[in-house]
Design a protein around this motif. Structure first.
Motif, mmCIF file in Angstrom:
data_model
loop_
_atom_site.group_PDB
_atom_site.id
_atom_site.type_symbol
_atom_site.label_atom_id
_atom_site.label_comp_id
_atom_site.label_asym_id
_atom_site.label_seq_id
_atom_site.Cartn_x
_atom_site.Cartn_y
_atom_site.Cartn_z
ATOM 1 N N ARG A 25 19.866 34.878 87.679
ATOM 2 C CA ARG A 25 18.886 33.863 87.378
ATOM 3 C C ARG A 25 19.062 33.729 85.744
ATOM 4 N NH1 ARG A 25 12.360 34.038 87.244
ATOM 5 N NH2 ARG A 25 12.675 35.350 85.621
ATOM 6 N N SER A 26 19.559 32.709 85.200
ATOM 7 C CA SER A 26 19.525 32.664 83.626
ATOM 8 C C SER A 26 17.880 32.228 83.397
ATOM 9 C CB SER A 26 20.332 31.422 83.309
ATOM 10 O OG SER A 26 20.254 31.102 81.796
ATOM 11 N N SER A 27 17.629 32.570 82.165
ATOM 12 C CA SER A 27 16.272 32.268 81.683
ATOM 13 C C SER A 27 16.389 30.787 81.056
ATOM 14 C CB SER A 27 15.946 33.313 80.415
ATOM 15 O OG SER A 27 16.802 33.094 79.277
ATOM 16 N N ARG A 28 17.742 30.525 80.791
ATOM 17 C CA ARG A 28 17.783 29.130 80.163
ATOM 18 C C ARG A 28 17.253 28.957 78.939
ATOM 19 N NH1 ARG A 28 22.409 27.353 82.823
ATOM 20 N NH2 ARG A 28 21.837 27.212 85.019
ATOM 21 N N TRP A 29 17.290 29.988 78.066
ATOM 22 C CA TRP A 29 16.790 30.144 76.776
ATOM 23 C C TRP A 29 17.098 28.668 75.986
ATOM 24 C CZ3 TRP A 29 20.098 31.477 72.063
ATOM 25 C CH2 TRP A 29 19.309 31.584 70.829
ATOM 26 N N LEU A 30 18.450 28.536 76.281
ATOM 27 C CA LEU A 30 19.043 27.260 75.904
ATOM 28 C C LEU A 30 19.879 26.406 76.775
ATOM 29 C CD1 LEU A 30 20.380 27.857 72.330
ATOM 30 C CD2 LEU A 30 18.296 26.974 72.799
ATOM 31 N N THR A 31 19.536 25.198 77.032
ATOM 32 C CA THR A 31 20.256 24.358 77.743
ATOM 33 C C THR A 31 21.536 23.885 77.199
ATOM 34 O OG1 THR A 31 18.542 23.470 79.392
ATOM 35 C CG2 THR A 31 20.601 22.216 79.101
ATOM 36 N N ALA A 32 22.787 24.167 77.792
ATOM 37 C CA ALA A 32 24.065 24.002 77.073
ATOM 38 C C ALA A 32 24.691 22.845 78.035
ATOM 39 C CB ALA A 32 24.900 25.412 76.808
ATOM 40 N N MET A 33 25.408 21.818 77.576
ATOM 41 C CA MET A 33 26.124 21.057 78.582
ATOM 42 C C MET A 33 27.749 21.120 77.840
ATOM 43 S SD MET A 33 24.707 17.234 77.546
ATOM 44 C CE MET A 33 25.121 16.427 76.132
ATOM 45 N N VAL A 34 28.360 20.439 78.569
ATOM 46 C CA VAL A 34 29.678 20.296 78.124
ATOM 47 C C VAL A 34 30.057 18.811 78.191
ATOM 48 C CG1 VAL A 34 32.514 20.793 78.428
ATOM 49 C CG2 VAL A 34 30.586 22.620 78.634
ATOM 50 N N VAL A 35 31.014 18.101 76.999
ATOM 51 C CA VAL A 35 31.117 16.828 77.100
ATOM 52 C C VAL A 35 32.852 16.643 77.320
ATOM 53 C CG1 VAL A 35 31.049 14.693 76.028
ATOM 54 C CG2 VAL A 35 29.245 16.569 75.823
ATOM 55 N N ASP A 36 33.230 16.007 78.001
ATOM 56 C CA ASP A 36 34.719 15.761 78.168
ATOM 57 C C ASP A 36 34.620 14.136 77.710
ATOM 58 O OD1 ASP A 36 37.160 14.376 79.038
ATOM 59 O OD2 ASP A 36 37.244 15.326 80.841
ATOM 60 N N PRO A 37 35.186 14.240 76.072
ATOM 61 C CA PRO A 37 35.024 12.925 75.552
ATOM 62 C C PRO A 37 36.126 11.982 76.343
ATOM 63 C CG PRO A 37 36.682 14.664 74.508
ATOM 64 C CD PRO A 37 35.982 15.394 75.698
ATOM 65 N N GLN A 38 37.325 12.107 77.021
ATOM 66 C CA GLN A 38 37.975 11.114 77.892
ATOM 67 C C GLN A 38 36.987 10.461 78.669
ATOM 68 O OE1 GLN A 38 40.976 10.152 76.449
ATOM 69 N NE2 GLN A 38 40.425 11.681 74.905
ATOM 70 N N ARG A 39 36.490 11.051 79.573
ATOM 71 C CA ARG A 39 35.656 10.675 80.612
ATOM 72 C C ARG A 39 34.305 9.984 80.077
ATOM 73 N NH1 ARG A 39 34.304 14.478 85.114
ATOM 74 N NH2 ARG A 39 33.772 12.600 85.965
ATOM 75 N N PHE A 40 33.639 10.632 79.103
ATOM 76 C CA PHE A 40 32.203 10.349 78.689
ATOM 77 C C PHE A 40 32.633 8.831 77.708
ATOM 78 C CE2 PHE A 40 28.596 10.532 75.896
ATOM 79 C CZ PHE A 40 27.554 10.271 76.914
#
Length: 389
Positions: free
Chosen positions: A297-312
């Motif tokens: 169970r993460s505390s989610r101190w920071l929300t981190a996302m990953v961006v695929d530049p080709q798809r996004f």
């Protein structure tokens, strides 16, 4: 809280900047500080400090805690009491903050950086097992292994501890950012020989600055001695070795004592913030979020996302700059240690996955006091980039 981000002038007009993880007050800090001041205890001693250490130990299910003036000081003391010496190897994950390894390097140790696993973004136990077996064949085992929890996500301590126990290697958990996180139903770092938490200004529980070292009472007794300048019991100042001025003062501890009861509420708030980001943005092509394995169970101190530049249609940096233009602070995922110039010659095992997270990963505002409207601004700014892409 001071920020290194410099917002454009137009972003500061009419809208309050949104910071990555600003401190949140419980409302009881002034009362605790006033009570401590009235008691006359200001130095690193007294009932407030003792109460804070007991509360931290209970929160982390540790036998004892030593409150210190920073998490980095806690790491330094841990390395000392675990016997790190010049020429030793210290192994840690490559995806971490430099404080995880800097004290060991300054003590003359050689760092070795291991990649993280996709399931948790923390130290890969399978890679660790392979590397330890190979090191044993070379007759060059590490002095200590240091799993580093990431953005509130705990490391898989039972798997890591089992891998190290086979070779008699101690485990020091850098859980600086993972208070409130759970692994296998236990707090972050539980099961390690020693663990460290941070109370820095941006952490989920903050004293403005500070940290704590947790672990076996015998090890903590040695660390406590070193934290108080290694002064021996005598009427005069007697020293058989050199120590440090690392102890936490009572006023600082009073702030922490007021903060700790808020831990679970803040974890719930940050996890809710993560879910809102995921629900609002997770459907976009090329956007994924930091996973959470079933044992954690993460505390989610920071929300981190990953961006695929080709798809996004846009890369991480374009999103970061678009957010900054609207007065919103975000930050790339940690730059891996093996890519840092300071460690260009350090040995490593893998690193490609961590490097990819740095290239495409972005941490979003995640403070437990983040209001829904403020989070809406963040989401709308990212959706605006998606539409332009």
């Amino acid at each position: 809280m001071a920020s290194i981000l410099r917002f454009p002038r137009e972003a500061r007009v009419g809208q309050r900047p949104i910071l990555l993880s600003p401190p949140e007050l419980s409302g009881n800090e002034l009362d605790e500080v006033a009570q401590t001041l009235r008691s006359g205890w200001l130095a690193p001693a007294g009932p407030t400090l003792a109460a804070f250490e007991q509360a931290v130990a209970a929160s982390m299910q540790a036998p004892e805690a030593l409150a210190l003036n920073s998490g980095t000081a806690a790491l330094h003391l841990a390395y000392r009491v675990l016997g790190v010496a010049p020429g030793d190897e210290v192994w840690t994950t490559t995806l971490t903050f430099i404080a995880t390894i800097a004290p060991a390097v300054q003590m003359g140790a050689t760092p070795r950086f291991l990649d993280v696993c996709p399931q948790s973004w923390t130290l890969d136990p399978a890679r660790l097992r392979r590397e330890l077996a190979a090191a044993a064949r070379r007759g060059r085992l590490p002095r200590v292994v240091v799993p580093a929890d990431l953005f509130g996500q705990p490391s898989d301590m039972p798997a890591i501890r089992a891998a190290c126990a086979r070779w008699g290697v101690p485990v020091l958990s850098d859980s600086a950012c993972a208070m409130g996180g759970l692994q296998h139903g236990r707090p972050a770092g539980a099961g390690a020989d020693m663990s460290v938490v941070s109370f820095n200004g941006n952490k989920i529980i903050t004293t403005g600055g500070g940290g704590a070292l947790l672990g076996d009472p015998a090890l903590l007794a040695r660390a406590r001695h070193l934290a108080h300048q290694a002064r021996e019991v005598a009427a005069h100042y007697q020293h058989e070795t050199t120590g440090h001025n690392y102890a936490m003062g009572s006023v600082t501890a009073a702030i922490g004592l007021a903060q700790l009861p808020e831990l679970e509420r803040r974890v719930i708030a940050r996890r809710a913030i993560f879910r809102r980001y995921q629900e609002a943005l997770g459907h976009l092509p090329g956007i994924t979020f930091m996973p959470e394995p079933g044992w954690a169970r993460s505390s989610r101190w920071l929300t981190a996302m990953v961006v695929d530049p080709q798809r996004f249609g846009a890369d991480r940096e374009l999103i970061r700059m678009a957010l900054a233009a609207q007065g919103i602070e975000s930050r790339p995922v940690w730059k891996p240690m093996h890519l840092q110039p300071a460690f260009r010659d350090a040995p490593r095992s893998g690193g490609a996955f961590a490097a990819g997270l740095f290239e495409d990963g972005l941490c979003l505002p995640s403070g437990s006091g983040l209001e829904a409207a403020e989070q809406g601004r963040v989401i709308d700014a990212i959706l605006g980039v998606a539409r332009r892409g």
